[in-house]
Design a protein around this motif. Sequence first.
Motif, mmCIF file in Angstrom:
data_model
loop_
_atom_site.group_PDB
_atom_site.id
_atom_site.type_symbol
_atom_site.label_atom_id
_atom_site.label_comp_id
_atom_site.label_asym_id
_atom_site.label_seq_id
_atom_site.Cartn_x
_atom_site.Cartn_y
_atom_site.Cartn_z
ATOM 1 N N PHE A 132 0.865 -1.173 0.000
ATOM 2 C CA PHE A 132 0.000 0.000 0.000
ATOM 3 C C PHE A 132 0.906 1.228 0.000
ATOM 4 O O PHE A 132 1.749 1.385 0.885
ATOM 5 N N GLU A 133 0.748 2.065 -0.994
ATOM 6 C CA GLU A 133 1.687 3.178 -1.195
ATOM 7 C C GLU A 133 1.523 4.302 -0.175
ATOM 8 O O GLU A 133 2.458 5.045 0.076
ATOM 9 N N ARG A 134 0.325 4.425 0.413
ATOM 10 C CA ARG A 134 0.077 5.529 1.344
ATOM 11 C C ARG A 134 -0.642 5.025 2.589
ATOM 12 O O ARG A 134 -1.375 4.052 2.544
ATOM 13 N N TYR A 135 -0.440 5.745 3.657
ATOM 14 C CA TYR A 135 -1.111 5.416 4.918
ATOM 15 C C TYR A 135 -2.600 5.706 4.829
ATOM 16 O O TYR A 135 -3.020 6.712 4.250
ATOM 17 N N GLU A 136 -3.400 4.811 5.410
ATOM 18 C CA GLU A 136 -4.827 5.054 5.603
ATOM 19 C C GLU A 136 -5.228 4.506 6.962
ATOM 20 O O GLU A 136 -4.756 3.442 7.373
ATOM 21 N N ASP A 137 -6.107 5.214 7.643
ATOM 22 C CA ASP A 137 -6.568 4.785 8.960
ATOM 23 C C ASP A 137 -7.147 3.373 8.934
ATOM 24 O O ASP A 137 -7.048 2.636 9.915
ATOM 25 N N ALA A 138 -7.755 2.986 7.825
ATOM 26 C CA ALA A 138 -8.410 1.677 7.733
ATOM 27 C C ALA A 138 -7.425 0.522 7.917
ATOM 28 O O ALA A 138 -7.824 -0.578 8.267
ATOM 29 N N ARG A 139 -6.143 0.766 7.688
ATOM 30 C CA ARG A 139 -5.134 -0.290 7.843
ATOM 31 C C ARG A 139 -4.334 -0.160 9.135
ATOM 32 O O ARG A 139 -3.394 -0.911 9.353
ATOM 33 N N ARG A 140 -4.706 0.802 9.976
ATOM 34 C CA ARG A 140 -4.040 0.942 11.275
ATOM 35 C C ARG A 140 -4.595 -0.109 12.216
ATOM 36 O O ARG A 140 -5.798 -0.263 12.370
ATOM 37 N N LEU A 141 -3.727 -0.855 12.868
ATOM 38 C CA LEU A 141 -4.134 -1.846 13.853
ATOM 39 C C LEU A 141 -4.167 -1.249 15.256
ATOM 40 O O LEU A 141 -5.064 -1.539 16.035
ATOM 41 N N PRO A 149 1.697 0.459 20.873
ATOM 42 C CA PRO A 149 1.208 0.028 19.564
ATOM 43 C C PRO A 149 0.617 -1.375 19.537
ATOM 44 O O PRO A 149 -0.102 -1.721 18.607
ATOM 45 N N SER A 150 0.908 -2.204 20.553
ATOM 46 C CA SER A 150 0.435 -3.585 20.537
ATOM 47 C C SER A 150 -0.973 -3.767 21.100
ATOM 48 O O SER A 150 -1.451 -4.889 21.219
ATOM 49 N N THR A 151 -1.632 -2.678 21.453
ATOM 50 C CA THR A 151 -3.062 -2.741 21.775
ATOM 51 C C THR A 151 -3.804 -2.373 20.508
ATOM 52 O O THR A 151 -3.734 -1.239 20.043
ATOM 53 N N TRP A 152 -4.478 -3.373 19.947
ATOM 54 C CA TRP A 152 -5.111 -3.198 18.637
ATOM 55 C C TRP A 152 -6.613 -2.995 18.770
ATOM 56 O O TRP A 152 -7.266 -3.560 19.642
#
Length: 203
Positions: A132-141, A149-152
């Motif tokens: 994925f070339e750009r960041y999107e919130d939909a792919r943030r865990l 960061p390990s709380t998803w």
Amino acid sequence: TKGKQKATHRAHLDPDLMPRMRQRAPGWKPVLGQVGAAQAHLRNQGVGEGDVFLFFGLFREVDSDLRWVGAPKHVIWGWLRIGEVANVDLGVRPELSGRWSWIAEHVHLSHSPNASNTVYVAGDTAGSAGVFERYEDARRLSANDADGPSTWSLPAWFRPNGRTALSYHSDESRWSSDGSEVTVRAAARGQEFVLDTAEYPEA
């Protein structure tokens, strides 16, 4: 990295998903190599042809001067749909001058003989692997308000509720529901988490 990583430090390209990353031999395909305990887990979970890897990593935004801003977060950055699984020592090395010649420079071909050394090769159809070339919130865990960061934060259907849990996450105390989402404390350091989507048609 402000000097923490030097130009002389070693690194390897695995998973190798992007054709433009380096010059390629004819017939090159996107590929992931696994060995040891990581490969044993994938084998024991029955991961094979037709399954999909989603790759996540630790990311943090920077400003125009490359200074860290915001919190680190786990984000999905790429994928690979498996077209073939091959044991390096038994299946790949014997045919390096033939159909496997394109993989000769992959890091898993530089390993000493190891019965678990395995490569997962993308299928032949377009879109079988990529980034994925750009960041999107939909792919943030990582959850927005998490301490680390390990709380998803995941869709609510991820919670096992009697089904086989995401591997390494069968302990119910890891999970908590929050409306349309569920929070899970991801196993650290996590590398291969397997979800059997036959039990999770919502996926």
